[in-house]
Design a protein around this motif. Structure first.
Motif, PDB file in Angstrom:
ATOM      1  N   CYS A  87       0.864  -1.166  -0.014  1.00  0.00           N
ATOM      2  CA  CYS A  87       0.151  -0.224  -0.109  1.00  0.00           C
ATOM      3  C   CYS A  87       0.952   1.255  -0.096  1.00  0.00           C
ATOM      4  N   ASP A  88       2.058   1.052   0.350  1.00  0.00           N
ATOM      5  CA  ASP A  88       2.938   2.426   0.312  1.00  0.00           C
ATOM      6  C   ASP A  88       3.918   2.402  -0.961  1.00  0.00           C
ATOM      7  N   LEU A  89       3.578   1.720  -2.072  1.00  0.00           N
ATOM      8  CA  LEU A  89       4.153   1.697  -3.335  1.00  0.00           C
ATOM      9  C   LEU A  89       3.503   2.779  -4.235  1.00  0.00           C
ATOM     10  N   GLU A  90       3.936   3.576  -4.806  1.00  0.00           N
ATOM     11  CA  GLU A  90       3.453   4.312  -5.969  1.00  0.00           C
ATOM     12  C   GLU A  90       4.082   4.035  -7.418  1.00  0.00           C
ATOM     13  N   TYR A  91       3.251   3.398  -8.323  1.00  0.00           N
ATOM     14  CA  TYR A  91       3.638   2.985  -9.388  1.00  0.00           C
ATOM     15  C   TYR A  91       3.380   4.146 -10.345  1.00  0.00           C
ATOM     16  N   CYS A  92       4.788   4.566 -10.792  1.00  0.00           N
ATOM     17  CA  CYS A  92       4.701   5.991 -11.466  1.00  0.00           C
ATOM     18  C   CYS A  92       4.881   5.996 -12.840  1.00  0.00           C
ATOM     19  N   GLY A  93       5.280   5.013 -13.499  1.00  0.00           N
ATOM     20  CA  GLY A  93       5.571   4.683 -14.778  1.00  0.00           C
ATOM     21  C   GLY A  93       6.359   3.671 -15.294  1.00  0.00           C
ATOM     22  N   ILE A  94       6.348   3.553 -16.882  1.00  0.00           N
ATOM     23  CA  ILE A  94       7.318   2.690 -17.271  1.00  0.00           C
ATOM     24  C   ILE A  94       8.220   3.389 -18.315  1.00  0.00           C
ATOM     25  N   VAL A  95       9.641   2.958 -18.220  1.00  0.00           N
ATOM     26  CA  VAL A  95      10.735   3.601 -18.919  1.00  0.00           C
ATOM     27  C   VAL A  95      11.200   2.229 -20.185  1.00  0.00           C
ATOM     28  N   THR A  96      10.980   2.714 -21.413  1.00  0.00           N
ATOM     29  CA  THR A  96      11.447   1.708 -22.201  1.00  0.00           C
ATOM     30  C   THR A  96      12.852   2.074 -22.562  1.00  0.00           C
ATOM     31  N   PHE A  97      13.887   1.605 -22.230  1.00  0.00           N
ATOM     32  CA  PHE A  97      15.290   1.698 -22.513  1.00  0.00           C
ATOM     33  C   PHE A  97      15.822   1.104 -23.412  1.00  0.00           C
ATOM     34  N   VAL A  98      16.240   1.774 -24.731  1.00  0.00           N
ATOM     35  CA  VAL A  98      16.741   0.955 -25.969  1.00  0.00           C
ATOM     36  C   VAL A  98      18.336   1.305 -25.977  1.00  0.00           C
ATOM     37  N   ASP A  99      19.085   0.278 -26.310  1.00  0.00           N
ATOM     38  CA  ASP A  99      20.523   0.763 -26.611  1.00  0.00           C
ATOM     39  C   ASP A  99      20.602   0.087 -28.072  1.00  0.00           C
ATOM     40  N   VAL A 100      20.849   1.137 -28.921  1.00  0.00           N
ATOM     41  CA  VAL A 100      21.273   0.899 -30.269  1.00  0.00           C
ATOM     42  C   VAL A 100      22.768   0.924 -30.761  1.00  0.00           C
ATOM     43  N   ASN A 155      25.960   4.568 -27.743  1.00  0.00           N
ATOM     44  CA  ASN A 155      27.218   4.637 -27.039  1.00  0.00           C
ATOM     45  C   ASN A 155      27.201   5.671 -26.156  1.00  0.00           C
ATOM     46  N   ASN A 156      26.212   5.416 -25.170  1.00  0.00           N
ATOM     47  CA  ASN A 156      25.969   6.227 -24.014  1.00  0.00           C
ATOM     48  C   ASN A 156      25.448   7.394 -23.971  1.00  0.00           C
ATOM     49  N   GLU A 157      25.051   7.935 -25.307  1.00  0.00           N
ATOM     50  CA  GLU A 157      24.526   9.236 -25.413  1.00  0.00           C
ATOM     51  C   GLU A 157      22.971   9.014 -25.855  1.00  0.00           C
ATOM     52  N   LEU A 158      22.197   9.796 -25.200  1.00  0.00           N
ATOM     53  CA  LEU A 158      20.755   9.973 -25.273  1.00  0.00           C
ATOM     54  C   LEU A 158      20.369  10.604 -26.820  1.00  0.00           C
ATOM     55  N   ILE A 159      19.836   9.953 -27.683  1.00  0.00           N
ATOM     56  CA  ILE A 159      19.638  10.177 -28.972  1.00  0.00           C
ATOM     57  C   ILE A 159      18.080  10.333 -29.420  1.00  0.00           C
ATOM     58  N   GLU A 160      17.211  10.000 -28.482  1.00  0.00           N
ATOM     59  CA  GLU A 160      15.752   9.987 -28.862  1.00  0.00           C
ATOM     60  C   GLU A 160      14.926   9.837 -27.719  1.00  0.00           C
ATOM     61  N   THR A 161      14.011  10.440 -27.433  1.00  0.00           N
ATOM     62  CA  THR A 161      13.037  10.388 -26.601  1.00  0.00           C
ATOM     63  C   THR A 161      11.489  10.293 -26.773  1.00  0.00           C
ATOM     64  N   TYR A 162      10.500   9.653 -26.079  1.00  0.00           N
ATOM     65  CA  TYR A 162       9.219   9.887 -26.685  1.00  0.00           C
ATOM     66  C   TYR A 162       8.510   9.614 -25.389  1.00  0.00           C
ATOM     67  N   LEU A 163       7.317  10.379 -25.118  1.00  0.00           N
ATOM     68  CA  LEU A 163       6.661  10.378 -24.063  1.00  0.00           C
ATOM     69  C   LEU A 163       5.139   9.847 -24.688  1.00  0.00           C
ATOM     70  N   ASN A 164       4.689   8.748 -24.133  1.00  0.00           N
ATOM     71  CA  ASN A 164       3.455   8.352 -24.456  1.00  0.00           C
ATOM     72  C   ASN A 164       3.316   7.916 -25.938  1.00  0.00           C
ATOM     73  N   GLY A 165       4.274   7.601 -26.633  1.00  0.00           N
ATOM     74  CA  GLY A 165       4.264   7.300 -28.054  1.00  0.00           C
ATOM     75  C   GLY A 165       4.628   8.385 -28.826  1.00  0.00           C
ATOM     76  N   GLU A 166       4.865   9.734 -28.209  1.00  0.00           N
ATOM     77  CA  GLU A 166       4.918  10.822 -29.360  1.00  0.00           C
ATOM     78  C   GLU A 166       6.332  11.496 -28.983  1.00  0.00           C
ATOM     79  N   LYS A 167       7.297  11.974 -29.942  1.00  0.00           N
ATOM     80  CA  LYS A 167       8.778  12.558 -29.957  1.00  0.00           C
ATOM     81  C   LYS A 167       8.365  13.597 -28.708  1.00  0.00           C
TER      82      LYS A 167
END
Length: 217
Positions: A67-80, A196-208
């Motif tokens: 009851c003390d856990l807050e489920y906040c979201g899901i992060v899909t982490f992709v390394d290309v 190569n450890n650099e963030l190149i793309e982000t999407y929130l709820n399916g959108e850029k």
């Protein structure tokens, strides 16, 4: 076929700080020297809540009631890092020309397509060999019990003030959900793509999505 990885991350909050783990002890650690929340991989038969409570107890000695856990979201982490960008922005594995030719013919057979010329590019939307994908289930907890252990096998545990989180070594996209947690953002699905450890793309709820431009603006 590669098994996709499911993990949990819990940000345990107390007195304006998060309990963070400095990953320094494990060999061949994907998160080596980074500061992350508490968590780890699912075991067979576990729900996200089962996994995060077990991982928190194992790594920190603390117990969190469901009851003390807050489920906040899901992060899909992709390394290309092991693939290259193909036609129309799709990613494809890095192979030599002969292997690419065989792969293209295989795709054509699967999709019942035909080509008029031998060099016709084919980039169907199929899973990409070589890419690493991890689904991280993000939790927060403000209530817990137990005593903090001093011998965590993964690294060093430390209470870090929220204002100092971004000053420590971390994955760049972690800053996005740090801010989401601070804002009590509604449940989110965030996809982050690294090369190569650099963030190149982000999407929130399916959108850029460009969180950093919004913050700077």
């Amino acid at each position: 076929m590669k098994t996709l990885v499911n993990t949990t991350l819990c940000y345990i909050e107390k007195d304006g700080c998060y309990l963070m783990l400095h990953r320094t002890k494990k060999e061949n650690d994907y998160n080596h020297d980074k500061w992350i929340g508490i968590g780890g991989k699912f075991e067979n038969g576990e729900s996200p809540e089962d996994c995060v409570r077990r991982e928190v107890l194992e790594e920190t000695g603390l117990e969190i009631a469901p009851c003390d856990l807050e489920y906040c979201g899901i992060v899909t982490f992709v390394d290309v890092s092991n693939v290259e960008e193909g036609v129309e922005g799709r990613w494809r594995p890095v192979f030599d020309s002969k292997a690419l030719k065989k792969m293209r013919k295989h795709f054509l057979a699967l999709l019942h397509l035909s080509v008029e010329k031998e060099n016709t590019p084919v980039t169907p939307p199929l899973p990409v060999p070589g890419a690493y994908t991890e689904f991280m289930h993000i939790f927060r907890a403000r209530t817990f019990s137990g005593s903090l252990r001093t011998d965590c096998p993964e690294g060093d545990l430390e209470w870090i003030p929220l204002a100092k989180l971004k000053d420590l070594p971390h994955w760049q996209a972690d800053e996005i959900f740090y801010d989401f947690l601070a804002e009590n953002h509604p449940f989110f699905s965030l996809k982050v793509v690294y090369k190569n450890n650099e963030l190149i793309e982000t999407y929130l709820n399916g959108e850029k999505y460009n969180h950093f431009a919004k913050v700077q603006g």
